[in-house]
Motif scaffolding. Structure first.
Motif, PDB file in Angstrom:
ATOM      1  N   THR A  27       5.364  -7.172  -6.000  1.00 36.35           N
ATOM      2  CA  THR A  27       6.064  -6.179  -6.725  1.00 36.35           C
ATOM      3  C   THR A  27       5.666  -5.724  -8.076  1.00 36.35           C
ATOM      4  O   THR A  27       5.517  -4.725  -8.312  1.00 36.35           O
ATOM      5  CB  THR A  27       7.546  -6.321  -6.547  1.00 36.35           C
ATOM      6  OG1 THR A  27       8.008  -6.790  -5.312  1.00 36.35           O
ATOM      7  CG2 THR A  27       8.539  -5.197  -7.154  1.00 36.35           C
ATOM      8  N   LEU A  28       5.414  -6.752  -8.836  1.00 34.02           N
ATOM      9  CA  LEU A  28       4.925  -6.611 -10.190  1.00 34.02           C
ATOM     10  C   LEU A  28       3.504  -5.969 -10.244  1.00 34.02           C
ATOM     11  O   LEU A  28       3.248  -4.879 -10.966  1.00 34.02           O
ATOM     12  CB  LEU A  28       4.702  -7.924 -10.940  1.00 34.02           C
ATOM     13  CG  LEU A  28       6.224  -8.412 -11.676  1.00 34.02           C
ATOM     14  CD1 LEU A  28       5.974  -9.948 -12.189  1.00 34.02           C
ATOM     15  CD2 LEU A  28       6.653  -7.429 -12.716  1.00 34.02           C
ATOM     16  N   MET A  29       2.673  -6.609  -9.417  1.00 37.48           N
ATOM     17  CA  MET A  29       1.347  -5.872  -9.357  1.00 37.48           C
ATOM     18  C   MET A  29       1.407  -4.365  -8.853  1.00 37.48           C
ATOM     19  O   MET A  29       0.676  -3.517  -9.570  1.00 37.48           O
ATOM     20  CB  MET A  29       0.216  -6.607  -8.513  1.00 37.48           C
ATOM     21  CG  MET A  29      -1.034  -6.592  -8.840  1.00 37.48           C
ATOM     22  SD  MET A  29      -2.115  -7.270  -7.534  1.00 37.48           S
ATOM     23  CE  MET A  29      -1.446  -8.879  -7.591  1.00 37.48           C
ATOM     24  N   CYS A  30       2.137  -4.003  -7.981  1.00 33.08           N
ATOM     25  CA  CYS A  30       2.332  -2.746  -7.543  1.00 33.08           C
ATOM     26  C   CYS A  30       2.997  -1.894  -8.542  1.00 33.08           C
ATOM     27  O   CYS A  30       2.244  -0.632  -9.158  1.00 33.08           O
ATOM     28  CB  CYS A  30       3.105  -2.432  -6.236  1.00 33.08           C
ATOM     29  SG  CYS A  30       3.299  -0.994  -5.768  1.00 33.08           S
ATOM     30  N   LEU A  31       3.990  -2.503  -9.184  1.00 32.45           N
ATOM     31  CA  LEU A  31       4.419  -1.253 -10.435  1.00 32.45           C
ATOM     32  C   LEU A  31       3.541  -1.290 -11.471  1.00 32.45           C
ATOM     33  O   LEU A  31       3.365  -0.130 -12.049  1.00 32.45           O
ATOM     34  CB  LEU A  31       5.846  -1.983 -10.723  1.00 32.45           C
ATOM     35  CG  LEU A  31       7.004  -2.075  -9.701  1.00 32.45           C
ATOM     36  CD1 LEU A  31       8.067  -2.951 -10.376  1.00 32.45           C
ATOM     37  CD2 LEU A  31       7.550  -0.642  -9.475  1.00 32.45           C
ATOM     38  N   LYS A  32       2.964  -2.269 -11.753  1.00 34.56           N
ATOM     39  CA  LYS A  32       2.057  -2.190 -13.103  1.00 34.56           C
ATOM     40  C   LYS A  32       0.764  -1.333 -12.772  1.00 34.56           C
ATOM     41  O   LYS A  32       0.290  -0.601 -13.517  1.00 34.56           O
ATOM     42  CB  LYS A  32       1.293  -3.656 -13.382  1.00 34.56           C
ATOM     43  CG  LYS A  32       2.286  -4.314 -13.844  1.00 34.56           C
ATOM     44  CD  LYS A  32       1.833  -5.696 -14.411  1.00 34.56           C
ATOM     45  CE  LYS A  32       2.766  -6.726 -14.941  1.00 34.56           C
ATOM     46  NZ  LYS A  32       2.161  -8.098 -15.003  1.00 34.56           N
TER      47      LYS A  32
ATOM     48  N   LEU B   1       8.019   4.338 -19.532  1.00 31.61           N
ATOM     49  CA  LEU B   1       9.157   4.163 -18.712  1.00 31.61           C
ATOM     50  C   LEU B   1      10.192   3.313 -19.345  1.00 31.61           C
ATOM     51  O   LEU B   1       9.907   2.342 -19.567  1.00 31.61           O
ATOM     52  CB  LEU B   1       9.031   4.230 -17.182  1.00 31.61           C
ATOM     53  CG  LEU B   1      10.244   4.581 -16.275  1.00 31.61           C
ATOM     54  CD1 LEU B   1       9.904   6.128 -16.213  1.00 31.61           C
ATOM     55  CD2 LEU B   1      10.121   3.861 -15.084  1.00 31.61           C
ATOM     56  N   PRO B   2      11.403   3.840 -19.602  1.00 30.85           N
ATOM     57  CA  PRO B   2      12.349   2.939 -20.435  1.00 30.85           C
ATOM     58  C   PRO B   2      12.888   1.760 -19.519  1.00 30.85           C
ATOM     59  O   PRO B   2      13.086   0.728 -19.928  1.00 30.85           O
ATOM     60  CB  PRO B   2      13.436   3.837 -20.900  1.00 30.85           C
ATOM     61  CG  PRO B   2      13.166   5.063 -20.159  1.00 30.85           C
ATOM     62  CD  PRO B   2      11.949   4.868 -19.660  1.00 30.85           C
ATOM     63  N   GLY B   3      12.691   1.891 -18.317  1.00 32.97           N
ATOM     64  CA  GLY B   3      13.183   0.793 -17.388  1.00 32.97           C
ATOM     65  C   GLY B   3      13.237   0.882 -15.851  1.00 32.97           C
ATOM     66  O   GLY B   3      12.906   2.001 -15.433  1.00 32.97           O
ATOM     67  N   ILE B   4      12.997  -0.164 -14.962  1.00 30.19           N
ATOM     68  CA  ILE B   4      13.028  -0.216 -13.685  1.00 30.19           C
ATOM     69  C   ILE B   4      14.241  -1.006 -13.347  1.00 30.19           C
ATOM     70  O   ILE B   4      14.526  -1.959 -13.528  1.00 30.19           O
ATOM     71  CB  ILE B   4      11.708  -0.670 -13.280  1.00 30.19           C
ATOM     72  CG1 ILE B   4      10.365   0.124 -13.745  1.00 30.19           C
ATOM     73  CG2 ILE B   4      11.693  -0.710 -11.507  1.00 30.19           C
ATOM     74  CD1 ILE B   4       9.204  -0.656 -13.279  1.00 30.19           C
ATOM     75  N   VAL B   5      14.866  -0.351 -12.181  1.00 35.32           N
ATOM     76  CA  VAL B   5      16.035  -1.142 -11.720  1.00 35.32           C
ATOM     77  C   VAL B   5      15.711  -1.287 -10.149  1.00 35.32           C
ATOM     78  O   VAL B   5      15.054  -0.289  -9.568  1.00 35.32           O
ATOM     79  CB  VAL B   5      17.317  -0.289 -11.929  1.00 35.32           C
ATOM     80  CG1 VAL B   5      17.726  -0.534 -13.486  1.00 35.32           C
ATOM     81  CG2 VAL B   5      17.453   0.791 -11.507  1.00 35.32           C
ATOM     82  N   PHE B   6      16.179  -2.124  -9.553  1.00 37.21           N
ATOM     83  CA  PHE B   6      15.649  -2.375  -8.000  1.00 37.21           C
ATOM     84  C   PHE B   6      16.835  -2.181  -7.158  1.00 37.21           C
ATOM     85  O   PHE B   6      18.359  -2.412  -7.575  1.00 37.21           O
ATOM     86  CB  PHE B   6      15.290  -3.812  -7.722  1.00 37.21           C
ATOM     87  CG  PHE B   6      13.893  -4.033  -8.233  1.00 37.21           C
ATOM     88  CD1 PHE B   6      12.723  -3.603  -7.722  1.00 37.21           C
ATOM     89  CD2 PHE B   6      13.940  -4.754  -9.566  1.00 37.21           C
ATOM     90  CE1 PHE B   6      11.576  -3.853  -8.280  1.00 37.21           C
ATOM     91  CE2 PHE B   6      12.487  -4.955 -10.372  1.00 37.21           C
ATOM     92  CZ  PHE B   6      11.572  -4.614  -9.580  1.00 37.21           C
TER      93      PHE B   6
ATOM     94  N   GLU C   7       0.822  -1.134   0.159  1.00 33.08           N
ATOM     95  CA  GLU C   7      -0.100   0.095  -0.007  1.00 33.08           C
ATOM     96  C   GLU C   7       0.755   1.241  -0.054  1.00 33.08           C
ATOM     97  O   GLU C   7       0.532   2.245  -0.699  1.00 33.08           O
ATOM     98  CB  GLU C   7      -0.984   0.109   1.188  1.00 33.08           C
ATOM     99  CG  GLU C   7      -2.120  -0.894   1.180  1.00 33.08           C
ATOM    100  CD  GLU C   7      -2.871  -1.165   2.392  1.00 33.08           C
ATOM    101  OE1 GLU C   7      -2.864  -0.261   3.172  1.00 33.08           O
ATOM    102  OE2 GLU C   7      -3.282  -1.911   2.626  1.00 33.08           O
ATOM    103  N   VAL C   8       1.966   1.298   0.870  1.00 32.22           N
ATOM    104  CA  VAL C   8       2.581   2.326   0.829  1.00 32.22           C
ATOM    105  C   VAL C   8       3.475   2.487  -0.474  1.00 32.22           C
ATOM    106  O   VAL C   8       3.464   3.859  -0.783  1.00 32.22           O
ATOM    107  CB  VAL C   8       3.778   2.157   2.206  1.00 32.22           C
ATOM    108  CG1 VAL C   8       4.538   3.460   2.053  1.00 32.22           C
ATOM    109  CG2 VAL C   8       2.891   2.292   3.263  1.00 32.22           C
ATOM    110  N   THR C   9       4.117   1.696  -0.928  1.00 33.70           N
ATOM    111  CA  THR C   9       4.648   1.672  -2.212  1.00 33.70           C
ATOM    112  C   THR C   9       3.909   2.172  -3.414  1.00 33.70           C
ATOM    113  O   THR C   9       4.339   3.056  -4.099  1.00 33.70           O
ATOM    114  CB  THR C   9       5.544   0.428  -2.799  1.00 33.70           C
ATOM    115  OG1 THR C   9       6.181   0.020  -1.449  1.00 33.70           O
ATOM    116  CG2 THR C   9       6.336   0.395  -3.697  1.00 33.70           C
ATOM    117  N   GLU C  10       2.544   1.802  -3.322  1.00 34.72           N
ATOM    118  CA  GLU C  10       1.748   2.233  -4.384  1.00 34.72           C
ATOM    119  C   GLU C  10       1.420   3.784  -4.234  1.00 34.72           C
ATOM    120  O   GLU C  10       1.580   4.469  -5.413  1.00 34.72           O
ATOM    121  CB  GLU C  10       0.587   1.530  -4.318  1.00 34.72           C
ATOM    122  CG  GLU C  10      -0.583   1.783  -5.514  1.00 34.72           C
ATOM    123  CD  GLU C  10      -1.573   0.818  -5.418  1.00 34.72           C
ATOM    124  OE1 GLU C  10      -2.241   0.707  -4.474  1.00 34.72           O
ATOM    125  OE2 GLU C  10      -2.003   0.209  -6.539  1.00 34.72           O
TER     126      GLU C  10
END
Ligand code: 13P
Length: 334
Positions: A242-247, A254-259, A193-196
């Protein structure tokens, strides 16, 4: 600077099977890490250690770039080649940490805001001349009783967006990093929730400041339970959340996401990235920009015997780069 050039740099940062090594610890953080393994922290031990990391034989096959600290971008290899030039000659893009660290957010106990906007335009111009082509700014969001506050999230998003706009004006790709800390006993749902909310606030702010997303890279924290949470999560659960939150919060352009690795052990950091890529195709390339999960094995070896373990320490950098490079393709075998 044209958006095409920024977009090209951003794409190169997340080229297939490649990621970034973060070696941008401030001198104070470096001191803590060195003291933890009994190494004296001086300008020259920091230089020697960064040389070990940047020149690990073969690692550049899996590394698109490295994030340097201000001191490091002005330093050179023992034989006198500036680190930025060494990197460019070896196919790695120099990046630079440009925030000035966190301070307590006035009026909001337990929360932090990142400083560094004053004079940033001039610093960015200098870093460009020194060879940097991307720049990182880290905001820190803490989960706890009644925090994060909306005010903390907004203040950090606003600063990230101001820095990102300045970067693009100066020809540098902003690597925007809103790190949700793993500290605490919160569960994975709370982290989700916080990350979203944080990501939505960040992309709102980037839009308001006219930041071109095509020339921007997100450095994200994974959705994980707090370190002190009784219920830890499986690799699949972390990858799916993580995937659901990012989507749900990150535009597909965006060209890319790095962790970041954020305190995860080496195995978990690689396994989580690999699982997310195995679950693809995803809207963006997903890769790594790990600090500790790229370095900790090498640091321990080097600390034990600086000369005798030099090659062994470099070999672990290669191994970590290869494992994470394969994970960026979803081809890591465990
Ligand atoms: P860690 O991977 O050690 O979290 O560091 C990455 C980083 O650059 C944090 O700002």
């Amino acid at each position: 600077m044209s958006i095409e050039q920024l977009a090209e740099t951003a794409r190169a940062m997340v080229a297939p099977g490649k990621g970034i090594i973060a070696i941008d610890e401030s001198s104070a953080t470096c001191k803590k890490r060195f003291e933890g393994v009994g190494i004296e922290c001086t300008e020259d031990t920091r230089r020697a250690y960064r040389e070990l990391l940047l020149t690990a034989p073969g690692a550049n096959q899996y590394l698109s770039g490295a994030i340097l600290f201000d001191e490091t971008i002005r330093q050179s290899t023992k034989s006198g080649v500036p680190f930025a030039k060494y990197m460019l000659d070896n196919g790695m893009i120099p990046g630079i940490k440009v925030d000035k660290g966190t301070v307590p957010l006035a009026g909001f106990p337990g929360e932090l805001v990142t400083e560094g906007l004053d004079g940033l335009r001039d610093r960015l111009k200098e870093y460009y001349k020194l060879g940097a082509r991307f720049a990182k700014w880290r905001a820190v969001i803490t989960i706890g009783d009644d925090i994060p506050s909306g005010t903390c999230i907004e203040a950090n998003s606003h600063a990230l967006a101001r820095y990102a706009a300045l970067c693009q004006e100066c020809g540098l790709v902003p690597m925007v990093e809103p790190e949700v800390l793993m500290d605490g006993d919160h569960d994975i749902g709370t982290c989700y929730e916080v990350t979203e909310v944080v990501l939505r606030s960040l992309f709102d702010a980037l839009y308001n400041q006219s930041v071109m997303l095509e020339g921007t890279i997100l450095k994200a924290s994974m959705v994980v339970p707090g370190k002190a949470c009784d219920e830890q999560a499986s690799v699949e659960e972390v990858a799916e959340s993580t995937l659901m939150c990012l989507k749900s919060a990150v535009p597909a352009i965006l060209p890319g996401i790095v962790f970041l690795s954020g305190g995860q052990n080496d195995h978990d950091a690689t396994a989580h990235l690999d699982a997310m890529n195995k679950m693809g195709p995803n809207p963006w390339p997903l890769s790594f920009s790990y600090g500790r999960a790229m370095q900790q094995a090498a640091l321990k070896l080097w600390a034990t015997d600086m000369a005798g373990n030099y090659a062994k320490a470099q070999a672990t950098v290669f191994e970590r780069a290869k494992a994470n490079g394969l994970a960026a393709l979803g081809q890591w075998q465990g």
